[in-house]
Scaffold this active site. Structure first.
Site, PDB file in Angstrom:
ATOM      1  N   TRP A 160       8.291  24.534  11.198  1.00 60.66           N
ATOM      2  CA  TRP A 160       9.679  24.910  10.928  1.00 60.66           C
ATOM      3  C   TRP A 160       9.871  25.454   9.516  1.00 60.66           C
ATOM      4  O   TRP A 160      10.898  26.039   9.224  1.00 60.66           O
ATOM      5  CB  TRP A 160      10.585  23.697  11.136  1.00 60.66           C
ATOM      6  CG  TRP A 160      11.108  23.603  12.528  1.00 60.66           C
ATOM      7  CD1 TRP A 160      10.377  23.443  13.671  1.00 60.66           C
ATOM      8  CD2 TRP A 160      12.478  23.676  12.933  1.00 60.66           C
ATOM      9  NE1 TRP A 160      11.210  23.402  14.760  1.00 60.66           N
ATOM     10  CE2 TRP A 160      12.508  23.524  14.342  1.00 60.66           C
ATOM     11  CE3 TRP A 160      13.689  23.830  12.254  1.00 60.66           C
ATOM     12  CZ2 TRP A 160      13.701  23.557  15.073  1.00 60.66           C
ATOM     13  CZ3 TRP A 160      14.865  23.844  12.991  1.00 60.66           C
ATOM     14  CH2 TRP A 160      14.866  23.716  14.387  1.00 60.66           C
ATOM     15  N   TYR A 204       1.874  27.167  12.768  1.00 59.39           N
ATOM     16  CA  TYR A 204       3.116  26.738  13.418  1.00 59.39           C
ATOM     17  C   TYR A 204       3.896  25.753  12.551  1.00 59.39           C
ATOM     18  O   TYR A 204       3.311  24.901  11.901  1.00 59.39           O
ATOM     19  CB  TYR A 204       2.800  26.065  14.762  1.00 59.39           C
ATOM     20  CG  TYR A 204       4.037  25.655  15.506  1.00 59.39           C
ATOM     21  CD1 TYR A 204       4.774  26.602  16.192  1.00 59.39           C
ATOM     22  CD2 TYR A 204       4.489  24.350  15.476  1.00 59.39           C
ATOM     23  CE1 TYR A 204       5.940  26.243  16.863  1.00 59.39           C
ATOM     24  CE2 TYR A 204       5.656  23.983  16.145  1.00 59.39           C
ATOM     25  CZ  TYR A 204       6.376  24.939  16.831  1.00 59.39           C
ATOM     26  OH  TYR A 204       7.531  24.579  17.485  1.00 59.39           O
TER      27      TYR A 204
HETATM   28  N1  LIG Z   1       4.950  13.255  19.839  1.00 57.29           N
HETATM   29  C1  LIG Z   1       5.686  14.344  19.634  1.00 57.29           C
HETATM   30  N2  LIG Z   1       5.242  15.283  18.795  1.00 57.29           N
HETATM   31  C2  LIG Z   1       5.978  16.392  18.578  1.00 57.29           C
HETATM   32  C3  LIG Z   1       7.215  16.576  19.232  1.00 57.29           C
HETATM   33  C4  LIG Z   1       7.651  15.573  20.143  1.00 57.29           C
HETATM   34  O1  LIG Z   1       8.708  15.696  20.783  1.00 57.29           O
HETATM   35  N3  LIG Z   1       6.877  14.463  20.295  1.00 57.29           N
HETATM   36  N4  LIG Z   1       7.936  17.712  18.986  1.00 57.29           N
HETATM   37  C5  LIG Z   1       7.185  18.890  18.603  1.00 57.29           C
HETATM   38  C6  LIG Z   1       8.054  19.967  18.169  1.00 57.29           C
HETATM   39  S1  LIG Z   1       9.171  20.504  19.346  1.00 57.29           S
HETATM   40  C7  LIG Z   1       7.952  20.577  16.968  1.00 57.29           C
HETATM   41  S2  LIG Z   1       8.919  21.959  16.668  1.00 57.29           S
HETATM   42  C8  LIG Z   1       6.994  20.130  15.957  1.00 57.29           C
HETATM   43  C9  LIG Z   1       7.513  20.222  14.527  1.00 57.29           C
HETATM   44  O2  LIG Z   1       6.491  20.170  13.629  1.00 57.29           O
HETATM   45  P1  LIG Z   1       6.538  20.947  12.235  1.00 57.29           P
HETATM   46  O3  LIG Z   1       7.422  22.135  12.335  1.00 57.29           O
HETATM   47  O4  LIG Z   1       5.166  21.151  11.771  1.00 57.29           O
HETATM   48  O5  LIG Z   1       7.246  19.873  11.334  1.00 57.29           O
HETATM   49  P2  LIG Z   1       7.886  19.969   9.905  1.00 57.29           P
HETATM   50  O6  LIG Z   1       7.870  18.575   9.378  1.00 57.29           O
HETATM   51  O7  LIG Z   1       9.203  20.659   9.980  1.00 57.29           O
HETATM   52  O8  LIG Z   1       6.857  20.839   9.090  1.00 57.29           O
HETATM   53  C10 LIG Z   1       7.241  21.823   8.204  1.00 57.29           C
HETATM   54  C11 LIG Z   1       6.410  21.696   6.932  1.00 57.29           C
HETATM   55  O9  LIG Z   1       6.698  22.839   6.129  1.00 57.29           O
HETATM   56  C12 LIG Z   1       6.902  22.417   4.779  1.00 57.29           C
HETATM   57  N5  LIG Z   1       7.757  23.417   4.127  1.00 57.29           N
HETATM   58  C13 LIG Z   1       9.115  23.446   4.071  1.00 57.29           C
HETATM   59  N6  LIG Z   1       9.520  24.534   3.390  1.00 57.29           N
HETATM   60  C14 LIG Z   1       8.417  25.219   3.011  1.00 57.29           C
HETATM   61  C15 LIG Z   1       8.193  26.442   2.280  1.00 57.29           C
HETATM   62  O10 LIG Z   1       9.111  27.133   1.878  1.00 57.29           O
HETATM   63  N7  LIG Z   1       6.893  26.818   2.109  1.00 57.29           N
HETATM   64  C16 LIG Z   1       5.851  26.087   2.562  1.00 57.29           C
HETATM   65  N8  LIG Z   1       4.624  26.543   2.327  1.00 57.29           N
HETATM   66  N9  LIG Z   1       6.038  24.923   3.228  1.00 57.29           N
HETATM   67  C17 LIG Z   1       7.296  24.514   3.465  1.00 57.29           C
HETATM   68  C18 LIG Z   1       7.509  21.048   4.901  1.00 57.29           C
HETATM   69  O11 LIG Z   1       7.328  20.305   3.720  1.00 57.29           O
HETATM   70  C19 LIG Z   1       6.745  20.476   6.111  1.00 57.29           C
HETATM   71  O12 LIG Z   1       5.588  19.812   5.725  1.00 57.29           O
HETATM   72  O13 LIG Z   1       6.602  18.777  16.240  1.00 57.29           O
HETATM   73  C20 LIG Z   1       6.103  18.645  17.557  1.00 57.29           C
HETATM   74  N10 LIG Z   1       5.504  17.328  17.709  1.00 57.29           N
HETATM   75  N1  LIG Z   2      17.703  15.418  13.957  1.00 58.99           N
HETATM   76  C1  LIG Z   2      16.779  16.218  14.478  1.00 58.99           C
HETATM   77  N2  LIG Z   2      17.101  17.059  15.483  1.00 58.99           N
HETATM   78  C2  LIG Z   2      16.161  17.856  16.034  1.00 58.99           C
HETATM   79  C3  LIG Z   2      14.825  17.883  15.544  1.00 58.99           C
HETATM   80  C4  LIG Z   2      14.503  16.975  14.491  1.00 58.99           C
HETATM   81  O1  LIG Z   2      13.342  16.909  14.029  1.00 58.99           O
HETATM   82  N3  LIG Z   2      15.486  16.165  13.996  1.00 58.99           N
HETATM   83  N4  LIG Z   2      13.895  18.725  16.106  1.00 58.99           N
HETATM   84  C5  LIG Z   2      14.383  19.907  16.827  1.00 58.99           C
HETATM   85  C6  LIG Z   2      13.355  20.513  17.651  1.00 58.99           C
HETATM   86  S1  LIG Z   2      12.081  21.318  16.898  1.00 58.99           S
HETATM   87  C7  LIG Z   2      13.391  20.535  19.004  1.00 58.99           C
HETATM   88  S2  LIG Z   2      12.214  21.376  19.885  1.00 58.99           S
HETATM   89  C8  LIG Z   2      14.465  19.851  19.735  1.00 58.99           C
HETATM   90  C9  LIG Z   2      13.891  19.044  20.896  1.00 58.99           C
HETATM   91  O2  LIG Z   2      14.878  18.704  21.767  1.00 58.99           O
HETATM   92  P1  LIG Z   2      14.525  17.848  23.059  1.00 58.99           P
HETATM   93  O3  LIG Z   2      13.200  18.229  23.568  1.00 58.99           O
HETATM   94  O4  LIG Z   2      15.665  17.939  23.985  1.00 58.99           O
HETATM   95  O5  LIG Z   2      14.522  16.389  22.418  1.00 58.99           O
HETATM   96  P2  LIG Z   2      13.578  15.096  22.388  1.00 58.99           P
HETATM   97  O6  LIG Z   2      14.165  14.331  21.249  1.00 58.99           O
HETATM   98  O7  LIG Z   2      12.144  15.396  22.395  1.00 58.99           O
HETATM   99  O8  LIG Z   2      13.900  14.357  23.744  1.00 58.99           O
HETATM  100  C10 LIG Z   2      15.212  14.041  24.161  1.00 58.99           C
HETATM  101  C11 LIG Z   2      15.170  12.836  25.063  1.00 58.99           C
HETATM  102  O9  LIG Z   2      14.465  13.124  26.260  1.00 58.99           O
HETATM  103  C12 LIG Z   2      14.164  11.864  26.857  1.00 58.99           C
HETATM  104  N5  LIG Z   2      13.002  12.048  27.716  1.00 58.99           N
HETATM  105  C13 LIG Z   2      11.684  12.033  27.393  1.00 58.99           C
HETATM  106  N6  LIG Z   2      10.918  12.234  28.483  1.00 58.99           N
HETATM  107  C14 LIG Z   2      11.790  12.391  29.530  1.00 58.99           C
HETATM  108  C15 LIG Z   2      11.620  12.612  30.921  1.00 58.99           C
HETATM  109  O10 LIG Z   2      10.527  12.749  31.449  1.00 58.99           O
HETATM  110  N7  LIG Z   2      12.755  12.716  31.665  1.00 58.99           N
HETATM  111  C16 LIG Z   2      14.009  12.581  31.144  1.00 58.99           C
HETATM  112  N8  LIG Z   2      15.047  12.704  31.948  1.00 58.99           N
HETATM  113  N9  LIG Z   2      14.185  12.350  29.838  1.00 58.99           N
HETATM  114  C17 LIG Z   2      13.101  12.267  29.042  1.00 58.99           C
HETATM  115  C18 LIG Z   2      13.928  10.884  25.733  1.00 58.99           C
HETATM  116  O11 LIG Z   2      14.647   9.684  25.980  1.00 58.99           O
HETATM  117  C19 LIG Z   2      14.418  11.644  24.502  1.00 58.99           C
HETATM  118  O12 LIG Z   2      15.218  10.864  23.657  1.00 58.99           O
HETATM  119  O13 LIG Z   2      15.167  18.959  18.883  1.00 58.99           O
HETATM  120  C20 LIG Z   2      15.590  19.594  17.683  1.00 58.99           C
HETATM  121  N10 LIG Z   2      16.512  18.686  17.026  1.00 58.99           N
HETATM  122 MO   LIG Z   3      10.567  22.054  18.350  1.00 59.17          MO
END
Ligand SMILES: Nc1nc2c(c(=O)[nH]1)N[C@H]1C(S)=C(S)[C@@H](COP(=O)(O)OP(=O)(O)OC[C@H]3O[C@@H](n4cnc5c(=O)[nH]c(N)nc54)[C@H](O)[C@@H]3O)O[C@H]1N2
Ligand SMILES: Nc1nc2c(c(=O)[nH]1)N[C@H]1C(S)=C(S)[C@@H](COP(=O)(O)OP(=O)(O)OC[C@H]3O[C@@H](n4cnc5c(=O)[nH]c(N)nc54)[C@H](O)[C@@H]3O)O[C@H]1N2
Ligand SMILES: [Mo]
Length: 748
Positions: free
Chosen positions: A115, A113
């Site tokens: 991005w 998993y």
């Molecule tokens: N506490 C907490 N944890 C969360 C979340 C949260 O809201 N709270 N959000 C979650 C969510 S929604 C997501 S999507 C995840 C995201 O978690 P990840 O998608 O795992 O995060 P990235 O840092 O985008 O990891 C991508 C990795 O791929 C590498 N990469 C980039 N390009 C390439 C390439 O071309 N080839 C290879 N081999 N590698 C490459 C980058 O260097 C990086 O290390 O985190 C989750 N974790």
């Molecule tokens: N710049 C930037 N943008 C991103 C990403 C990134 O890494 N960087 N990651 C992307 C990815 S993979 C994803 S999945 C999306 C995630 O998008 P979301 O899931 O919508 O975003 P989060 O930043 O996890 O949370 C948004 C807000 O929800 C609020 N929140 C937390 N818990 C609760 C709750 O129980 N109730 C309510 N009402 N609010 C709550 C927090 O204050 C938080 O700031 O964002 C994407 N956008």
């Molecule tokens: Mo995500």
């Protein structure tokens, strides 16, 4: 590629948008915004430092203790031996072969998993999945950390797969601007998160739309723990995390109590209200879900709840939920309850009314484009059918053979001997990293393709250095975006980095599957082939695109595919004719009560939505962990990507934690001070930012900082996942519960 001292400038695309890149002497020296972007992000500024950083993986590397004695326990510790490509590929292929022959392909976990990067061909997950499919398959994963829980619950309620609903069935920004009078945003809608979108987002326009809404006099209400989850100018209803369901129940109670429920809508379009209503009124459990009841849980004043319910019934109201609401224990409940509330208001299927998800979560949602087929590398068929819910990885590694529940089924966890990761960083993204660290000792071998020495790379036995998008050519295109890019190669691969494709060609060659994997094509030949297929299909869809060589010359084009008028969503058609356009639920209607879910007989997700307190929240806080931690997405980058660059920026690390003035004063903490954030699972450093923009009792520490230290030590960079809870949202959804955690903070 620049051959002399002159500066060459090209445009490329990325998950965070298009940007100009200056190259001189084989190095990226600067980036600049793309001219057509009304609100460009600063994220590309980190690209030059990150791409040329000393933390790039320079050569194939094998962990010495694994190489010498197949050690498993020392992952995360100890040094690496650099080997020539051929030798490293030989060793990796031999181990993959040994494992598949001894234990079968069911012992290979290839969910991988993450991005990775944008670009249609060099997409690391597609590459690793295709490679593993050709060698006999792998255990895969279901869903995402983003929306895993919603993907499980919403088809039971609305019949449509959740992602299809989000991308294809929701109102566009234009429709909202034209029709919505009240926008009720649970979790806000944040242009900060809309900076990114899978595969690319060229025009960042979320903020621009809110300017339009303000001009039109739309009332926009952000409900949640942080004022900054929406743009300035929106109302802020301060609400404790994890209590949205209680608030929604109270809104529903007021509608019933004051005769504001749309009975005709419930009658024609929904099933099961009569089984939900006794719960709402309290006749089934003795607790009426009144505003006074909810107020004690969520902190919103009873009168504000009443006023909001009346306004929602009186005006065209769109209820939106951020994805974060379901990234928490019992995340199924607010998602399901939002549909019930929307149904009671009777506006589902009307333009600018009803319920929507993930606006602002990623930039593409709300942009409406004419459908145009994409360019996708065929991953082939996976002969292994075993799948785990993606966020259950540590459970899987720790509990081989143990049965677990998931959405009506019970399956045993597979016994994994090999983990292959390309394009993700589980030691950034998974919850309770100290637990994952232990689980990570189970497999015989871990292989990672990665450009940088991330915490995951540092826990691999074999690390293959991968190129970044600037070191290879690709095509950029997303179905939610109206631009098409040639992403030129700008610099030579750094160190001995290879494209993921070439790494897998090397492994396939040794495993006897090279002809099936490569089909005899070089990387460039694949690009041309994929593009040619796309070009042929674009003729059919009557949206002309240049041929490959022309696009190379032009670098990018703007596609005429933006929809400016209201499109009729599936729910609008259902509203017009509920028989002909019946939903794909068992009843053909919106399921307020689900017989299917009731039959699962789960204690953590019943037949209708209900208030279920999570195991950690403010209503049950202790002296040891009195603060609710939310861990949103970072504003300055995409997850942990380009983090190498931040290591050198004065003051950037540890990551900033936002806390309320009252909570800070109690602990003698002031803005700028370094604090320790801790609970029974772990501890990390953070830099305090004291602000009235966060609800008292809540702290916010974004994700994205690299997990800095090995097990038991304090994480120096500020990764919240040393603190978060690693449990499924419920037996039904089994999504990530990242937003469920109680912590304490002290001066360090
Ligand atoms: N506490 C907490 N944890 C969360 C979340 C949260 O809201 N709270 N959000 C979650 C969510 S929604 C997501 S999507 C995840 C995201 O978690 P990840 O998608 O795992 O995060 P990235 O840092 O985008 O990891 C991508 C990795 O791929 C590498 N990469 C980039 N390009 C390439 C390439 O071309 N080839 C290879 N081999 N590698 C490459 C980058 O260097 C990086 O290390 O985190 C989750 N974790
Ligand atoms: N710049 C930037 N943008 C991103 C990403 C990134 O890494 N960087 N990651 C992307 C990815 S993979 C994803 S999945 C999306 C995630 O998008 P979301 O899931 O919508 O975003 P989060 O930043 O996890 O949370 C948004 C807000 O929800 C609020 N929140 C937390 N818990 C609760 C709750 O129980 N109730 C309510 N009402 N609010 C709550 C927090 O204050 C938080 O700031 O964002 C994407 N956008
Ligand atoms: Mo995500």
């Amino acid at each position: 590629m620049a051959q002399d001292n002159s500066i060459v400038t090209k445009v490329t695309s990325s998950h965070w948008g298009a940007f100009e890149v200056d190259v001189q002497d084989g190095k990226i020296i600067a980036t600049r915004p793309f001219k057509a972007d009304p609100n460009p992000t600063d994220i590309p500024q980190a690209v030059p430092a990150a791409v040329h950083h000393k933390l790039r993986v320079a050569r194939p590397s094998i962990r010495r203790a694994w190489l010498e004695k197949r050690d498993r326990a020392g992952r995360g510790d100890g040094d690496y031996v650099e080997l020539p490509w051929d030798e490293a590929l030989d060793i990796a292929a031999a181990e993959i072969d040994r494992i598949r022959k001894t234990h079968g392909n069911e012992a290979i976990y290839g969910g991988s998993y993450g991005w990775s990067s944008a670009g249609r061909f060099h997409h690391a997950q597609s590459q690793v999945h295709r490679f593993l499919n050709k060698i006999g398959g792998y255990v895969s994963s279901f869903g995402s950390y983003s929306t895993g829980c919603a993907q499980a619950i919403m088809p039971h309620v609305l019949g449509t797969p959740f992602l299809q609903y989000t991308y294809d069935c929701q109102d566009s920004w234009q429709t909202i601007a034209d029709h919505t009078e009240t926008l009720v945003m649970f979790g806000g809608i944040n242009p900060k998160n809309a900076q990114v979108s899978m595969g690319g987002i060229t025009e960042h326009d979320t903020k621009t739309w809110f300017d339009v809404f303000a001009d039109k006099g739309m009332r926009c209400i952000n409900i949640g723990p942080q004022r900054t989850d929406s743009v300035d100018g929106c109302d802020w209803l301060q609400c404790r995390p994890a209590t949205d369901t209680a608030l929604m129940l109270a809104l529903a109670y007021v509608l019933e109590d004051e005769g504001l429920t749309d009975q005709a809508f419930l009658e024609s379009y929904t099933t099961g209200f009569e089984r939900f209503s006794p719960y709402l009124r309290g006749t089934s459990d003795g607790v009426a879900k009144t505003p006074e009841w909810a107020s004690g849980l969520c902190g919103v004043a009873p009168d504000s709840i009443r006023e909001l319910a009346r306004r929602m019934a009186k005006t065209r109201t769109l209820i939106t939920l951020s994805w974060s609401l379901q990234r928490a224990e019992h995340g199924e409940q607010p998602y399901w309850m939002s549909v019930v509330l929307g149904a009671m208001l009777g506006q589902i299927g009307l333009p600018g009314g009803g319920v929507g998800y993930g606006y602002g979560a990623i930039g593409g949602i709300g942009k409406s484009m004419r459908a145009m087929s994409g360019m996708t590398l065929d991953q082939g068929q996976n002969p292994i059918k075993t799948q785990i819910p993606v966020a259950r990885i540590a459970d899987m590694l720790l509990n081989p053979g143990v049965p677990y529940d998931f959405n009506g089924k019970t399956e045993p966890y597979p016994d994994i001997k090999l983990v292959y990761w390309a394009g993700g960083n589980p030691f950034h993204h998974h919850q309770d990293l100290n637990r994952l660290h232990k689980a990570w000792q189970q497999p015989d071998c871990v292989i990672v393709n990665e450009p940088w020495w991330t915490a995951t790379a540092k826990r691999a036995d074999i690390v293959f250095p991968a190129t970044t998008p600037y070191e290879r050519e690709d095509i950029g295109r997303s179905s939610m975006d109206d631009y098409l890019f040639n992403m030129p190669q700008m610099i030579a691969p750094q160190g001995q980095a290879r494209d993921d494709y070439d790494i897998f060609v090397g492994l396939s060659d040794r495993l006897g599957t090279e002809p099936a994997f490569s089909e005899g094509r070089s990387g460039e030949e694949w690009l041309r082939t994929l593009y040619q297929e796309y070009e042929n299909r674009s003729d059919v869809s009557e949206i002309p695109v240049p041929n490959f060589d022309q696009l190379r010359k032009q670098n990018w084009i703007h596609l005429p595919i933006k929809n400016t008028s209201h499109t009729t969503s599936q729910l609008a058609r259902f509203r017009q004719n509920p028989r002909e356009h019946a939903l794909k639920t068992p009843s053909g209607k919106i399921e307020i009560f689900s017989e299917t879910i009731e039959r699962f007989n789960y204690t953590d997700c019943g037949g209708h939505p209900m208030w279920l307190p999570p195991s950690e929240w403010l209503g049950d806080a202790s002296d040891k962990a009195p603060l609710h931690l939310v861990s949103p997405q970072p504003g300055d980058k995409l997850h942990s990507q380009l983090e190498a660059a931040l290591q050198d920026v004065e003051g950037a690390r540890p990551e900033t934690i936002v806390m309320n003035p009252e909570d800070a004063a109690k602990r003698g903490i002031e803005t700028g001070e370094i604090v320790r954030v801790f609970n029974s699972r772990g501890a990390c450093r953070a830099r305090a930012l004291v602000s009235g923009d966060i609800v008292q009792g809540v702290v916010a520490l974004p994700t994205g900082a690299w997990y800095g230290e090995a097990y038991d030590n304090i994480d120096k960079n500020g990764n919240p996942n040393v603190l978060t809870l690693d449990v499924g949202t419920s037996k039904l959804g089994q999504g990530s519960s990242a937003h469920t955690a109680l912590v304490d903070v002290s001066l360090l």
